[in-house]
Design a protein around this motif. Sequence first.
Motif, PDB file in Angstrom:
ATOM      1  N   ILE A 123      33.196  39.571  30.324  1.00 58.57           N
ATOM      2  CA  ILE A 123      33.198  38.777  31.564  1.00 58.57           C
ATOM      3  C   ILE A 123      34.239  37.644  31.549  1.00 58.57           C
ATOM      4  CG2 ILE A 123      31.797  37.253  33.044  1.00 58.57           C
ATOM      5  CD1 ILE A 123      29.460  39.170  32.571  1.00 58.57           C
ATOM      6  N   PRO A 124      34.385  36.901  30.435  1.00 60.71           N
ATOM      7  CA  PRO A 124      35.431  35.853  30.466  1.00 60.71           C
ATOM      8  C   PRO A 124      36.822  36.428  30.763  1.00 60.71           C
ATOM      9  CG  PRO A 124      33.992  35.555  28.570  1.00 60.71           C
ATOM     10  CD  PRO A 124      33.606  36.875  29.195  1.00 60.71           C
ATOM     11  N   ARG A 125      37.146  37.583  30.209  1.00 59.60           N
ATOM     12  CA  ARG A 125      38.473  38.199  30.473  1.00 59.60           C
ATOM     13  C   ARG A 125      38.578  38.640  31.928  1.00 59.60           C
ATOM     14  NH1 ARG A 125      40.556  42.696  28.427  1.00 59.60           N
ATOM     15  NH2 ARG A 125      38.676  43.459  27.404  1.00 59.60           N
ATOM     16  N   LEU A 126      37.451  39.152  32.454  1.00 54.12           N
ATOM     17  CA  LEU A 126      37.449  39.558  33.869  1.00 54.12           C
ATOM     18  C   LEU A 126      37.743  38.339  34.748  1.00 54.12           C
ATOM     19  CD1 LEU A 126      36.617  42.208  35.597  1.00 54.12           C
ATOM     20  CD2 LEU A 126      34.585  40.890  36.134  1.00 54.12           C
ATOM     21  N   LYS A 127      37.130  37.217  34.376  1.00 51.36           N
ATOM     22  CA  LYS A 127      37.351  35.988  35.172  1.00 51.36           C
ATOM     23  C   LYS A 127      38.803  35.530  35.062  1.00 51.36           C
ATOM     24  CE  LYS A 127      32.642  34.377  35.471  1.00 51.36           C
ATOM     25  NZ  LYS A 127      31.584  33.496  34.942  1.00 51.36           N
ATOM     26  N   ASN A 128      39.409  35.759  33.895  1.00 47.52           N
ATOM     27  CA  ASN A 128      40.833  35.413  33.752  1.00 47.52           C
ATOM     28  C   ASN A 128      41.697  36.256  34.685  1.00 47.52           C
ATOM     29  OD1 ASN A 128      40.433  33.489  31.850  1.00 47.52           O
ATOM     30  ND2 ASN A 128      40.876  34.806  30.092  1.00 47.52           N
ATOM     31  N   ILE A 129      41.378  37.552  34.765  1.00 52.95           N
ATOM     32  CA  ILE A 129      42.143  38.429  35.676  1.00 52.95           C
ATOM     33  C   ILE A 129      41.959  37.937  37.119  1.00 52.95           C
ATOM     34  CG2 ILE A 129      42.360  40.783  36.585  1.00 52.95           C
ATOM     35  CD1 ILE A 129      41.480  41.823  33.842  1.00 52.95           C
ATOM     36  N   PHE A 130      40.725  37.562  37.433  1.00 52.84           N
ATOM     37  CA  PHE A 130      40.429  37.074  38.786  1.00 52.84           C
ATOM     38  C   PHE A 130      41.276  35.821  39.084  1.00 52.84           C
ATOM     39  CE2 PHE A 130      37.828  34.519  41.737  1.00 52.84           C
ATOM     40  CZ  PHE A 130      37.778  35.417  42.794  1.00 52.84           C
ATOM     41  N   ALA A 131      41.336  34.913  38.080  1.00 54.17           N
ATOM     42  CA  ALA A 131      42.108  33.673  38.267  1.00 54.17           C
ATOM     43  C   ALA A 131      43.592  34.012  38.465  1.00 54.17           C
ATOM     44  CB  ALA A 131      41.919  32.754  37.067  1.00 54.17           C
ATOM     45  N   THR A 132      44.102  34.979  37.688  1.00 54.65           N
ATOM     46  CA  THR A 132      45.505  35.395  37.862  1.00 54.65           C
ATOM     47  C   THR A 132      45.710  35.937  39.273  1.00 54.65           C
ATOM     48  OG1 THR A 132      45.602  35.978  35.526  1.00 54.65           O
ATOM     49  CG2 THR A 132      47.343  36.857  36.902  1.00 54.65           C
ATOM     50  N   GLY A 133      44.745  36.719  39.727  1.00 55.71           N
ATOM     51  CA  GLY A 133      44.827  37.289  41.083  1.00 55.71           C
ATOM     52  C   GLY A 133      44.893  36.199  42.136  1.00 55.71           C
ATOM     53  N   GLN A 134      44.122  35.125  41.907  1.00 61.35           N
ATOM     54  CA  GLN A 134      44.146  34.023  42.889  1.00 61.35           C
ATOM     55  C   GLN A 134      45.508  33.338  42.884  1.00 61.35           C
ATOM     56  OE1 GLN A 134      40.520  31.976  41.587  1.00 61.35           O
ATOM     57  NE2 GLN A 134      39.724  32.324  43.660  1.00 61.35           N
ATOM     58  N   ILE A 135      46.056  33.132  41.660  1.00 63.15           N
ATOM     59  CA  ILE A 135      47.384  32.485  41.583  1.00 63.15           C
ATOM     60  C   ILE A 135      48.429  33.380  42.265  1.00 63.15           C
ATOM     61  CG2 ILE A 135      49.219  31.660  40.033  1.00 63.15           C
ATOM     62  CD1 ILE A 135      46.992  31.154  37.938  1.00 63.15           C
ATOM     63  N   SER A 165      37.104  39.256  45.235  1.00 56.78           N
ATOM     64  CA  SER A 165      35.864  38.535  44.943  1.00 56.78           C
ATOM     65  C   SER A 165      35.253  39.067  43.655  1.00 56.78           C
ATOM     66  CB  SER A 165      34.869  38.686  46.100  1.00 56.78           C
ATOM     67  OG  SER A 165      34.678  40.058  46.377  1.00 56.78           O
ATOM     68  N   LEU A 166      34.516  38.173  42.975  1.00 55.75           N
ATOM     69  CA  LEU A 166      33.761  38.598  41.787  1.00 55.75           C
ATOM     70  C   LEU A 166      32.411  39.095  42.281  1.00 55.75           C
ATOM     71  CD1 LEU A 166      34.542  35.705  39.297  1.00 55.75           C
ATOM     72  CD2 LEU A 166      34.923  38.139  38.862  1.00 55.75           C
ATOM     73  N   ILE A 167      32.010  40.265  41.827  1.00 55.65           N
ATOM     74  CA  ILE A 167      30.759  40.822  42.353  1.00 55.65           C
ATOM     75  C   ILE A 167      29.808  41.223  41.216  1.00 55.65           C
ATOM     76  CG2 ILE A 167      31.698  41.600  44.567  1.00 55.65           C
ATOM     77  CD1 ILE A 167      31.985  44.393  43.413  1.00 55.65           C
ATOM     78  N   ASP A 168      28.513  41.243  41.537  1.00 60.07           N
ATOM     79  CA  ASP A 168      27.458  41.565  40.567  1.00 60.07           C
ATOM     80  C   ASP A 168      26.972  43.002  40.786  1.00 60.07           C
ATOM     81  OD1 ASP A 168      27.425  39.076  39.220  1.00 60.07           O
ATOM     82  OD2 ASP A 168      26.540  38.191  41.032  1.00 60.07           O
ATOM     83  N   GLU A 189      30.480  51.335  44.852  1.00 62.29           N
ATOM     84  CA  GLU A 189      30.612  52.523  44.001  1.00 62.29           C
ATOM     85  C   GLU A 189      29.253  52.814  43.359  1.00 62.29           C
ATOM     86  OE1 GLU A 189      33.081  54.510  43.862  1.00 62.29           O
ATOM     87  OE2 GLU A 189      34.847  53.367  44.493  1.00 62.29           O
ATOM     88  N   PRO A 190      28.386  53.586  44.022  1.00 60.72           N
ATOM     89  CA  PRO A 190      26.997  53.761  43.564  1.00 60.72           C
ATOM     90  C   PRO A 190      26.858  54.354  42.161  1.00 60.72           C
ATOM     91  CG  PRO A 190      27.319  54.674  45.763  1.00 60.72           C
ATOM     92  CD  PRO A 190      28.660  54.265  45.280  1.00 60.72           C
ATOM     93  N   TYR A 191      27.843  55.083  41.669  1.00 58.94           N
ATOM     94  CA  TYR A 191      27.695  55.742  40.359  1.00 58.94           C
ATOM     95  C   TYR A 191      28.239  54.904  39.202  1.00 58.94           C
ATOM     96  CZ  TYR A 191      26.125  59.860  42.801  1.00 58.94           C
ATOM     97  OH  TYR A 191      25.387  60.724  43.582  1.00 58.94           O
ATOM     98  N   VAL A 192      28.793  53.741  39.528  1.00 56.81           N
ATOM     99  CA  VAL A 192      29.411  52.921  38.471  1.00 56.81           C
ATOM    100  C   VAL A 192      28.369  52.034  37.801  1.00 56.81           C
ATOM    101  CG1 VAL A 192      30.919  50.904  38.134  1.00 56.81           C
ATOM    102  CG2 VAL A 192      31.755  52.887  39.367  1.00 56.81           C
ATOM    103  N   SER A 193      28.519  51.930  36.455  1.00 55.39           N
ATOM    104  CA  SER A 193      27.655  51.021  35.726  1.00 55.39           C
ATOM    105  C   SER A 193      28.506  49.861  35.231  1.00 55.39           C
ATOM    106  CB  SER A 193      27.039  51.796  34.552  1.00 55.39           C
ATOM    107  OG  SER A 193      26.786  50.947  33.495  1.00 55.39           O
ATOM    108  N   GLY A 194      28.146  48.634  35.633  1.00 57.91           N
ATOM    109  CA  GLY A 194      28.929  47.481  35.184  1.00 57.91           C
ATOM    110  C   GLY A 194      28.098  46.231  35.272  1.00 57.91           C
ATOM    111  N   VAL A 195      28.486  45.216  34.491  1.00 57.03           N
ATOM    112  CA  VAL A 195      27.735  43.959  34.521  1.00 57.03           C
ATOM    113  C   VAL A 195      28.362  42.969  35.503  1.00 57.03           C
ATOM    114  CG1 VAL A 195      26.751  44.184  32.204  1.00 57.03           C
ATOM    115  CG2 VAL A 195      28.987  43.113  32.467  1.00 57.03           C
ATOM    116  N   LYS A 196      29.625  43.130  35.760  1.00 61.42           N
ATOM    117  CA  LYS A 196      30.344  42.315  36.752  1.00 61.42           C
ATOM    118  C   LYS A 196      31.632  43.052  37.109  1.00 61.42           C
ATOM    119  CE  LYS A 196      30.284  37.370  37.558  1.00 61.42           C
ATOM    120  NZ  LYS A 196      28.958  37.374  38.132  1.00 61.42           N
ATOM    121  N   ALA A 197      32.187  42.737  38.262  1.00 61.02           N
ATOM    122  CA  ALA A 197      33.432  43.421  38.650  1.00 61.02           C
ATOM    123  C   ALA A 197      34.239  42.525  39.574  1.00 61.02           C
ATOM    124  CB  ALA A 197      33.114  44.740  39.348  1.00 61.02           C
TER     125      ALA A 197
END
Length: 400
Positions: free
Chosen positions: A101-113, A120-123, A131-139
């Motif tokens: 998750i911290p790395r995902l948030k870094n990508i998100f921050a880069t995207g904002q810059i 958006s960050l989603i749960d 995507e109903p078949y995807v398993s993830g903790v955050k995206a």
Amino acid sequence: MTQHDFIIVGAGIVGLSTAYKLLLAYPDVSILVLEKEDKVAAHQTGNNSGVIHSGIYYKPNSYRAKNCVEGRHQLVDFCQEYDVDHEICGKVIVATEEEDIPRLKNIFATGQINGIEGISLIDPPEISEIEPYVSGVKAIHVPCSGIVDYVGVCQTLRSLIEDHGHTVLCGQEVQKVKTQETNIDVYTQKEAFHSKYLINCAGLYSDHVAESAGVVPDLQIVPFRGEYFELKPEVEHFVNGLIYPMPNPAFPFLGVHFTKMVRGAIECGPNAVFAFKREGYDKLSFDLEETIETLNFPGFYNLARKYWKMGLEEWYRSFSKKAFVENLQDLIPAIRLQHLKKSPSGVRAMALKPNGEILNDFQFEVTANEIHVLNAPSPAATAGLAIGDEIVKRAEKAFM
Ligand SMILES: Cc1cc2nc3c(=O)[nH]c(=O)nc-3n(C[C@H](O)[C@H](O)[C@H](O)COP(=O)(O)OP(=O)(O)OC[C@H]3O[C@@H](n4cnc5c(N)ncnc54)[C@H](O)[C@@H]3O)c2cc1C
């Protein structure tokens, strides 16, 4: 000898976009595009994932970041204007483990810059809605990503170039470039052409074309094949748009992902395996001369020293469909071996420095009358039209 103002080597998306942008900027010049194959987009551009990248991953202010965002907008407008198949279907980049998750948030921050609109960050509940078949903790949801027919884009560019009175000649392999002060002689296997300026957009052979013109680039192209599978029709409903894993930060590729194609199918891949031939699309493709060239290049050893473990894993996954499927199951647990069928590969031109450093950003070498595009890795298809602008700017500065 035929006389032109500009000769462009290579009719992939970079060469054709450059020709198109030149004719818009300078309606009075004459442009000749020389392509060695019998059609346009025969290599990287025509064998890629077909994704319109948003620009979320790339280092802020790099050429890749700037040209991807600008190129994406231009590409979508171009497809709308000229009726090329595309769809803005959106993408999710999925963290499957809490520790990602911290790395995902870094990508998100880069995207904002980088100014990527609508991200958006989603749960998990929102991931399931998209995507109903995807398993993830955050995206990260990236609604502006999409898919496109890059061959269609190139065919349209070719028609526009020809409609404006310029020439795209296929079946002409540039073998020697002789540069003099005010003119350039370009020799193919069939004939000779004469020009004031040359722009080398030869993709997997950009270093060879530069060398044939007497430019010694401080890099060498090393080919990496990207292999794909395709979902069988009965499980295509597992994927709605684009589903990507977290990229490995140590590696320049985005990881195997699920990609909806404009032709309707769903592709899974690509991996990244060293290829023994620059245009080697099959596992057993081999070219002795090119292999010796790579093995003689110190950059390859330096890269291998650093990434040997990852390289071996990729080789294993290339030969083991089971290992490939296990990787895909991280994102979609319901995927099974029998759901996949083989799909054609692509080969990436990876530019390496002699010390083994991978050149991530677009790289140009400019002389008094030549521009060599020495590195145009992903997202250069998305960014193609903006790279065309970038090259026209450099040509103006260097030549005019
Ligand atoms: C597997 C894979 C997946 C990818 N996925 C994506 C994606 O989804 N989205 C994205 O934006 N980017 C993607 N990329 C990257 C993108 O496809 C490339 O960055 C882009 O296509 C590069 O375009 P190009 O015109 O420089 O090269 P190319 O498309 O390779 O064109 C170069 C042309 O030069 C010609 N040529 C070479 N030597 C000579 C010569 N001596 N004389 C005449 N002609 C010559 C070749 O035949 C070729 O047609 C992917 C790449 C690969 C390989």
